[in-house]
Write an enzyme that holds these catalytic residues in place. Structure first.
Site, PDB file in Angstrom:
ATOM      1  N   ARG A  82    -111.126 -56.869-117.464  1.00  0.00           N
ATOM      2  CA  ARG A  82    -112.374 -56.269-117.944  1.00  0.00           C
ATOM      3  C   ARG A  82    -112.086 -54.879-118.515  1.00  0.00           C
ATOM      4  O   ARG A  82    -111.393 -54.085-117.911  1.00  0.00           O
ATOM      5  CB  ARG A  82    -113.388 -56.148-116.806  1.00  0.00           C
ATOM      6  CG  ARG A  82    -114.688 -55.482-117.245  1.00  0.00           C
ATOM      7  CD  ARG A  82    -115.601 -55.266-116.040  1.00  0.00           C
ATOM      8  NE  ARG A  82    -116.861 -54.649-116.394  1.00  0.00           N
ATOM      9  CZ  ARG A  82    -117.041 -53.342-116.516  1.00  0.00           C
ATOM     10  NH1 ARG A  82    -116.031 -52.509-116.339  1.00  0.00           N
ATOM     11  NH2 ARG A  82    -118.226 -52.850-116.826  1.00  0.00           N
ATOM     12  N   THR A 123    -116.372 -43.166-113.458  1.00  0.00           N
ATOM     13  CA  THR A 123    -115.938 -42.714-114.776  1.00  0.00           C
ATOM     14  C   THR A 123    -116.423 -41.290-115.004  1.00  0.00           C
ATOM     15  O   THR A 123    -117.490 -40.917-114.532  1.00  0.00           O
ATOM     16  CB  THR A 123    -116.529 -43.661-115.838  1.00  0.00           C
ATOM     17  OG1 THR A 123    -116.038 -44.970-115.598  1.00  0.00           O
ATOM     18  CG2 THR A 123    -116.153 -43.240-117.240  1.00  0.00           C
TER      19      THR A 123
HETATM   20  N1  ASP Z   1    -119.073 -47.470-117.296  1.00  0.00           N
HETATM   21  C1  ASP Z   1    -117.960 -47.889-116.480  1.00  0.00           C
HETATM   22  C2  ASP Z   1    -117.738 -49.347-116.693  1.00  0.00           C
HETATM   23  O1  ASP Z   1    -118.688 -50.108-116.760  1.00  0.00           O
HETATM   24  C3  ASP Z   1    -118.139 -47.644-115.023  1.00  0.00           C
HETATM   25  C4  ASP Z   1    -118.473 -46.225-114.633  1.00  0.00           C
HETATM   26  O2  ASP Z   1    -119.121 -45.515-115.381  1.00  0.00           O
HETATM   27  O3  ASP Z   1    -118.094 -45.801-113.543  1.00  0.00           O
HETATM   28  O4  ASP Z   1    -116.607 -49.758-116.749  1.00  0.00           O
END
Ligand code: ASP
Length: 141
Positions: free
Chosen positions: A32, A4
């Site tokens: 999810r 992300t």
């Molecule tokens: N925070 C994101 C999630 O849990 C994952 C990420 O930061 O890569 O979906």
């Protein structure tokens, strides 16, 4: 490339904006959502501060991480302490995971804290030709 992405921007009139890409978590269960699109979990912004997370989204969802970071700034706690507390609050949970929080206030002060060693972020302002890679503060909790 993966994961992300968080972005916080401040314009020359003092307006803040925060952006978080959709969850980059690999192999997630169908349906999810993660913390990325949940206001107050992985992303939050007010007229005084903005904050965003990457990492194990369930942690930021359970703790309302970015909402609490911004709320502390509204209660006159500086951006560094406000963001640091976001990581320290992980102690309240039994779950393990990684969290990386970046924040900025309306004066342009930035903070970045994480519970995983070696994470970093980039900073740029209008006086700089290229963004600068900065180490995020690692808190062993
Ligand atoms: N925070 C994101 C999630 O849990 C994952 C990420 O930061 O890569 O979906």
């Amino acid at each position: 490339k993966h994961g992300t992405t968080n972005v916080i921007a401040l314009d020359d009139e003092g307006n803040l904006a925060v952006g978080v890409s959709t969850s980059g978590l690999a192999m997630k269960f169908p349906g999810r959502v993660g913390d990325s699109p949940i206001l107050g979990a992985g992303i939050y912004c007010s007229d005084k501060a903005g904050s965003a997370c990457t990492g194990t989204g369930e942690l930021a969802i359970r703790l309302s991480t970015t909402r609490l970071v911004v709320d502390r700034v509204h209660r006159d706690i500086d951006i560094d302490k406000s963001t640091e507390m976001g990581i320290l609050e992980l102690k309240q949970l039994k779950e393990e995971g990684v969290l990386h929080i970046i924040s900025m206030d309306k004066s342009g002060q930035c903070a970045a804290f994480t519970n995983k060693d070696g994470l970093y972020h980039y900073y740029a302002d209008s006086s700089m030709e290229d963004p600068e890679k900065r180490q995020s503060v690692f808190l062993k909790i």
